[in-house]
Design a protein around this motif. Structure first.
Motif, PDB file in Angstrom:
ATOM      1  N   THR A 144       0.837  -1.202   0.000  1.00 58.17           N
ATOM      2  CA  THR A 144       0.000   0.000   0.000  1.00 58.17           C
ATOM      3  C   THR A 144       0.868   1.246   0.000  1.00 58.17           C
ATOM      4  O   THR A 144       0.585   2.224  -0.699  1.00 58.17           O
ATOM      5  CB  THR A 144      -0.933   0.015   1.228  1.00 58.17           C
ATOM      6  OG1 THR A 144      -1.771  -1.137   1.197  1.00 58.17           O
ATOM      7  CG2 THR A 144      -1.811   1.261   1.240  1.00 58.17           C
ATOM      8  N   LEU A 145       1.937   1.211   0.768  1.00 62.05           N
ATOM      9  CA  LEU A 145       2.877   2.331   0.811  1.00 62.05           C
ATOM     10  C   LEU A 145       3.474   2.568  -0.570  1.00 62.05           C
ATOM     11  O   LEU A 145       3.530   3.705  -1.060  1.00 62.05           O
ATOM     12  CB  LEU A 145       3.978   1.999   1.818  1.00 62.05           C
ATOM     13  CG  LEU A 145       4.700   3.145   2.519  1.00 62.05           C
ATOM     14  CD1 LEU A 145       3.731   3.939   3.375  1.00 62.05           C
ATOM     15  CD2 LEU A 145       5.831   2.593   3.383  1.00 62.05           C
ATOM     16  N   HIS A 146       3.889   1.495  -1.232  1.00 64.14           N
ATOM     17  CA  HIS A 146       4.498   1.590  -2.557  1.00 64.14           C
ATOM     18  C   HIS A 146       3.507   2.163  -3.572  1.00 64.14           C
ATOM     19  O   HIS A 146       3.854   3.047  -4.362  1.00 64.14           O
ATOM     20  CB  HIS A 146       4.952   0.193  -3.001  1.00 64.14           C
ATOM     21  CG  HIS A 146       5.638   0.163  -4.324  1.00 64.14           C
ATOM     22  ND1 HIS A 146       6.937   0.602  -4.502  1.00 64.14           N
ATOM     23  CD2 HIS A 146       5.212  -0.260  -5.545  1.00 64.14           C
ATOM     24  CE1 HIS A 146       7.269   0.465  -5.781  1.00 64.14           C
ATOM     25  NE2 HIS A 146       6.247  -0.064  -6.430  1.00 64.14           N
ATOM     26  N   ARG A 147       2.269   1.673  -3.534  1.00 61.31           N
ATOM     27  CA  ARG A 147       1.253   2.173  -4.474  1.00 61.31           C
ATOM     28  C   ARG A 147       0.954   3.645  -4.223  1.00 61.31           C
ATOM     29  O   ARG A 147       0.746   4.418  -5.168  1.00 61.31           O
ATOM     30  CB  ARG A 147      -0.027   1.350  -4.355  1.00 61.31           C
ATOM     31  CG  ARG A 147       0.076  -0.065  -4.900  1.00 61.31           C
ATOM     32  CD  ARG A 147      -1.294  -0.708  -5.025  1.00 61.31           C
ATOM     33  NE  ARG A 147      -1.959  -0.822  -3.737  1.00 61.31           N
ATOM     34  CZ  ARG A 147      -1.887  -1.905  -2.959  1.00 61.31           C
ATOM     35  NH1 ARG A 147      -1.162  -2.948  -3.332  1.00 61.31           N
ATOM     36  NH2 ARG A 147      -2.541  -1.951  -1.812  1.00 61.31           N
ATOM     37  N   SER A 148       0.928   4.034  -2.969  1.00 63.49           N
ATOM     38  CA  SER A 148       0.590   5.423  -2.634  1.00 63.49           C
ATOM     39  C   SER A 148       1.670   6.389  -3.096  1.00 63.49           C
ATOM     40  O   SER A 148       1.376   7.504  -3.523  1.00 63.49           O
ATOM     41  CB  SER A 148       0.396   5.567  -1.120  1.00 63.49           C
ATOM     42  OG  SER A 148      -0.702   4.791  -0.687  1.00 63.49           O
TER      43      SER A 148
END
Length: 205
Positions: A144-148
């Protein structure tokens, strides 16, 4: 003589049937074992394979073969304190620069995973693969961090990414000789309030 042959044939059939019945529970057990081990990660991989559980289980089985025996390295007390302080600083930074804070948090998690003995950050897919074997319940927060970081979401999306990634951070920064609850308590004090305050203010990213 024909009666003897019939008896032998029946015996062979019964043995074959028994062998099939013995094998089936083993397959179910393997399926159940992977599902229990990976939890939500199992469902995510099945969905990525369009519902093909066999393909998903092959992939997950390969992950376990590659990384299941990985021995993590403990952090020194100094390293642990530095990581906890840096994460707290990033959550404070989020108030004024949410997107920058999230990008830095991703790099911090990658470095922390490397220090714990997982594949290095420059091999992200292998790092994710190894982390999913040992921390399947928290790995999606890292994703999720990477996508954000690469997405166009607003402040609320970024805040959610930080909060979800914190679970993996808590697991990685703790060791068997260190109380994870104490790490989590210290790490959540203060910065979480700041993240919530940003949300209440409703500012854009």
């Amino acid at each position: 003589m024909s009666t003897v042959v019939i008896v032998i044939v029946i015996a062979v059939i019964l043995i074959a049937v028994a062998a099939v019945l013995v094998r089936r529970p083993g397959k179910r057990a393997g399926h159940g074992s992977l599902k229990r081990r990976f939890g939500p990660e199992y469902d995510r991989v099945v969905a990525r394979h369009d519902g093909d559980t066999k393909a998903a289980e092959t992939e997950l089985g390969e992950r376990v073969k590659r990384h299941g025996s990985l021995q993590t390295r403990p952090l020194t007390a100094e390293q642990r304190e530095q990581y906890v302080a840096r994460w707290a600083g990033l959550q404070e930074q989020f108030v004024d620069s949410p997107r920058t804070a999230v990008a830095d948090a991703e790099q911090l998690l990658a470095a922390l995973a490397g220090d714990r003995g997982f594949p290095p950050a420059d091999d992200r897919e292998e790092q994710l693969s190894a982390l999913s074997v040992h921390h399947p319940g928290q790995i999606d927060g890292y994703r999720t961090l990477h996508r954000s970081v690469r997405g166009e979401g607003g402040t609320e999306d970024l805040r959610t990414a930080m909060l979800e990634a914190r679970a993996l951070f808590g697991r990685l920064v703790a060791t068997e000789a260190h109380d994870p609850e104490r790490v989590r308590s210290r790490e959540q004090t203060g910065p979480k309030t700041l993240l919530m305050r940003r949300h209440v203010k409703g500012s854009g990213a």
